[in-house]
Design an enzyme around this catalytic site. Structure first.
Site, PDB file in Angstrom:
ATOM      1  N   GLU A  38     138.654   0.683  86.205  1.00  0.00           N
ATOM      2  CA  GLU A  38     138.180  -0.700  86.217  1.00  0.00           C
ATOM      3  C   GLU A  38     137.012  -0.838  87.189  1.00  0.00           C
ATOM      4  O   GLU A  38     136.092  -1.608  86.974  1.00  0.00           O
ATOM      5  CB  GLU A  38     139.318  -1.648  86.632  1.00  0.00           C
ATOM      6  CG  GLU A  38     138.989  -3.094  86.313  1.00  0.00           C
ATOM      7  CD  GLU A  38     139.765  -4.091  87.139  1.00  0.00           C
ATOM      8  OE1 GLU A  38     139.341  -4.362  88.286  1.00  0.00           O
ATOM      9  OE2 GLU A  38     140.773  -4.595  86.649  1.00  0.00           O
TER      10      GLU A  38
ATOM     11  N   ARG B 115     138.567  -8.251  81.285  1.00  0.00           N
ATOM     12  CA  ARG B 115     137.742  -7.568  82.299  1.00  0.00           C
ATOM     13  C   ARG B 115     136.395  -7.119  81.712  1.00  0.00           C
ATOM     14  O   ARG B 115     135.913  -6.029  81.988  1.00  0.00           O
ATOM     15  CB  ARG B 115     138.475  -6.339  82.846  1.00  0.00           C
ATOM     16  CG  ARG B 115     139.727  -6.653  83.612  1.00  0.00           C
ATOM     17  CD  ARG B 115     139.434  -7.416  84.900  1.00  0.00           C
ATOM     18  NE  ARG B 115     140.578  -7.391  85.786  1.00  0.00           N
ATOM     19  CZ  ARG B 115     141.615  -8.218  85.709  1.00  0.00           C
ATOM     20  NH1 ARG B 115     141.641  -9.157  84.776  1.00  0.00           N
ATOM     21  NH2 ARG B 115     142.602  -8.124  86.568  1.00  0.00           N
TER      22      ARG B 115
ATOM     23  N   SER C  57     142.797  -3.365  91.429  1.00  0.00           N
ATOM     24  CA  SER C  57     143.180  -2.447  90.348  1.00  0.00           C
ATOM     25  C   SER C  57     142.097  -1.400  90.166  1.00  0.00           C
ATOM     26  O   SER C  57     140.948  -1.746  89.879  1.00  0.00           O
ATOM     27  CB  SER C  57     143.317  -3.195  89.019  1.00  0.00           C
ATOM     28  OG  SER C  57     144.230  -4.237  89.131  1.00  0.00           O
TER      29      SER C  57
HETATM   30  N1  EPU Z   1     154.561  -1.632  87.665  1.00  0.00           N
HETATM   31  C1  EPU Z   1     155.306  -0.546  88.056  1.00  0.00           C
HETATM   32  N2  EPU Z   1     154.914   0.133  89.182  1.00  0.00           N
HETATM   33  C2  EPU Z   1     153.833  -0.226  89.914  1.00  0.00           C
HETATM   34  C3  EPU Z   1     153.062  -1.338  89.508  1.00  0.00           C
HETATM   35  C4  EPU Z   1     153.438  -2.030  88.362  1.00  0.00           C
HETATM   36  O1  EPU Z   1     156.279  -0.191  87.430  1.00  0.00           O
HETATM   37  O2  EPU Z   1     153.546   0.421  90.919  1.00  0.00           O
HETATM   38  C5  EPU Z   1     154.986  -2.414  86.487  1.00  0.00           C
HETATM   39  C6  EPU Z   1     155.588  -3.734  86.961  1.00  0.00           C
HETATM   40  O3  EPU Z   1     156.939  -3.627  87.176  1.00  0.00           O
HETATM   41  C7  EPU Z   1     155.271  -4.660  85.821  1.00  0.00           C
HETATM   42  C8  EPU Z   1     153.990  -4.108  85.230  1.00  0.00           C
HETATM   43  O4  EPU Z   1     153.863  -2.776  85.714  1.00  0.00           O
HETATM   44  O5  EPU Z   1     156.252  -4.577  84.829  1.00  0.00           O
HETATM   45  C9  EPU Z   1     152.782  -4.949  85.523  1.00  0.00           C
HETATM   46  O6  EPU Z   1     152.448  -4.914  86.877  1.00  0.00           O
HETATM   47  P1  EPU Z   1     151.855  -6.185  87.676  1.00  0.00           P
HETATM   48  O7  EPU Z   1     152.520  -7.438  87.253  1.00  0.00           O
HETATM   49  O8  EPU Z   1     151.852  -5.826  89.100  1.00  0.00           O
HETATM   50  O9  EPU Z   1     150.366  -6.430  87.213  1.00  0.00           O
HETATM   51  P2  EPU Z   1     149.320  -5.574  86.441  1.00  0.00           P
HETATM   52  O10 EPU Z   1     149.373  -5.867  84.988  1.00  0.00           O
HETATM   53  O11 EPU Z   1     149.475  -4.168  86.838  1.00  0.00           O
HETATM   54  C10 EPU Z   1     147.234  -7.162  86.418  1.00  0.00           C
HETATM   55  C11 EPU Z   1     145.816  -7.110  86.947  1.00  0.00           C
HETATM   56  C12 EPU Z   1     145.755  -7.501  88.423  1.00  0.00           C
HETATM   57  C13 EPU Z   1     146.343  -8.894  88.566  1.00  0.00           C
HETATM   58  C14 EPU Z   1     147.791  -8.864  88.030  1.00  0.00           C
HETATM   59  C15 EPU Z   1     148.455 -10.219  88.062  1.00  0.00           C
HETATM   60  C16 EPU Z   1     144.753  -5.396  85.590  1.00  0.00           C
HETATM   61  C17 EPU Z   1     144.218  -4.006  85.553  1.00  0.00           C
HETATM   62  N3  EPU Z   1     145.280  -5.773  86.751  1.00  0.00           N
HETATM   63  O12 EPU Z   1     147.950  -6.129  87.074  1.00  0.00           O
HETATM   64  O13 EPU Z   1     144.389  -7.535  88.790  1.00  0.00           O
HETATM   65  O14 EPU Z   1     146.322  -9.327  89.906  1.00  0.00           O
HETATM   66  O15 EPU Z   1     147.797  -8.420  86.642  1.00  0.00           O
HETATM   67  O16 EPU Z   1     147.937 -11.027  87.072  1.00  0.00           O
HETATM   68  O17 EPU Z   1     144.669  -6.111  84.593  1.00  0.00           O
HETATM   69  C18 EPU Z   1     142.558  -6.544  89.940  1.00  0.00           C
HETATM   70  O18 EPU Z   1     141.932  -6.663  88.879  1.00  0.00           O
HETATM   71  O19 EPU Z   1     142.058  -6.038  90.976  1.00  0.00           O
HETATM   72  C19 EPU Z   1     143.958  -6.972  89.979  1.00  0.00           C
HETATM   73  C20 EPU Z   1     144.707  -6.793  91.052  1.00  0.00           C
END
Ligand code: EPU
Length: 336
Positions: A332, A161, A236
């Site tokens: 972010e 990012r 995010s």
């Molecule tokens: N989790 C929770 N509770 C929640 C949300 C997430 O426990 O409410 C846990 C999930 O169970 C999982 C982990 O956190 O183990 C990761 O969550 P998730 O796979 O939903 O993705 P993320 O790492 O939180 C990132 C990007 C997203 C992108 C997704 C998919 C960042 C800050 N965000 O989210 O990007 O879509 O991966 O690749 O890196 C964006 O930038 O606007 C965005 C949505």
């Protein structure tokens, strides 16, 4: 050049925050953009898709809406194609255009809000793919000298990012177009990240096409992320924090189930969504705003929340995460 006064920015930011711009102009050519810059406005704000910002006050500046349109194929070989895309094209419409042409590389980035010109600034990414994976170069105009410059991938210095446009060159250039290299055959299908594999299995698809990968990504995103056209949001709100191994060891003793991804020998990334969820904020609603019920990483505007409301909620979350986990959460989205 049609400069308007006191224009509401509500339709121009995906959070749907109603602040006004002192002056507003929409440009649909590099020539028009140059003409606007040549008036040497004392205060300038560049607006793309408005999908990565939280507006907390009226903007006392000339807001320049980048509305440059056009997609063209610049080189084709048997298995690759390079396309040049103007900055004002909507990102997801570009992904759909590529899928119609059967050009591969952007399918995992389906449904990300925002425009093409702002995508390199934060090197958008999702489901194991980042913009930089298909990026060749971009053209950008220097706000001071009004000269166009081509930035190679190396010069953009992409990170998680992050890019040179968010660091050393912040506020100095406006991206006008981006060149991508995509596959025409032997597409590199990436399904091992997140829930894509499970989603494809559900639909009994074994060797997915790029169109099927996109469909799976859209289904996953729709199940977790609110559609900004329905509920105002900026995706995010926070970055996933990266912590040291030693800090992780302490965290693990208290929270053995903490999800984590190794980033380097000494650092570990923790999902901010998990931290916020565990701190009890998921689904919390305060009048017109709150934390999304299906993804704690996303703050939402259900109607007429102000940017200040959402900013104060984000500060409350940061304070709680620091208190409970001793972790600093960085935003972010850009706070303006
Ligand atoms: N989790 C929770 N509770 C929640 C949300 C997430 O426990 O409410 C846990 C999930 O169970 C999982 C982990 O956190 O183990 C990761 O969550 P998730 O796979 O939903 O993705 P993320 O790492 O939180 C990132 C990007 C997203 C992108 C997704 C998919 C960042 C800050 N965000 O989210 O990007 O879509 O991966 O690749 O890196 C964006 O930038 O606007 C965005 C949505």
């Amino acid at each position: 050049m049609d400069i308007k006064n006191n224009i509401s920015l509500k339709p121009f930011n995906t959070f749907g925050i109603d602040v006004s711009a002192k002056e507003f102009v929409s440009v649909d050519s590099v020539k028009d953009l140059t003409a606007v810059l040549n008036t040497n406005p004392s205060n300038l704000m560049v607006l793309g898709g408005g999908s990565n910002m939280l507006l907390t006050k009226d903007i006392d500046a000339l807001v320049v809406h980048i509305n440059l349109k056009g997609i063209s194929v610049i080189t084709t070989s048997e298995d690759h194609v390079q396309i040049q895309v103007s900055a004002g094209e909507n990102w997801h419409e570009l992904v759909n255009w590529c899928l119609n042409e059967n050009f591969g590389g952007l399918e995992n980035l389906s449904l990300i809000p925002g425009n093409v010109g702002t995508a390199p600034i934060q090197n958008i990414g999702a489901y194991g793919v980042e913009l930089k994976d298909s990026f060749i170069s971009c053209e950008a105009i220097n706000i001071q000298t009004k000269m166009l410059k081509t930035f190679t991938k190396d010069e953009c210095n992409f990170g998680y990012r992050n890019s040179v446009f968010k660091q050393e060159l912040k506020g100095q250039y406006i991206i006008t177009s981006v060149v991508f290299e995509l596959t025409r055959m032997n597409h590199k299908i990436k399904t091992n990240y997140g829930a894509i594999e499970a989603e494809l299995k559900n639909s009994e698809i074994e060797n997915p096409t790029i169109q099927e990968v996109s469909k799976a990504v859209i289904a996953i995103r729709n199940s977790k992320l609110p559609d900004p056209k329905v509920i105002g949001n900026s995706g995010s709100f926070f970055k996933n924090p990266v912590i040291s191994n030693s800090k992780f060891e302490v965290l693990k003793t208290q929270f053995p189930e903490v999800p984590h991804y190794k980033i380097s020998k000494n650092t570990i990334k923790i999902p901010a969504g998990w931290l916020i969820d565990t701190a009890g904020f998921k689904g919390k609603t305060f009048g017109d705003f709150g934390v999304h019920a299906k993804q704690a990483l996303v703050l939402v505007n259900y109607g007429n929340a102000s940017g200040k409301d959402i900013l104060s909620l984000s500060k409350q979350i940061q304070k709680a995460i620091k208190f409970i986990f001793d972790i600093d959460l960085e935003t972010e989205v850009n706070i303006l």
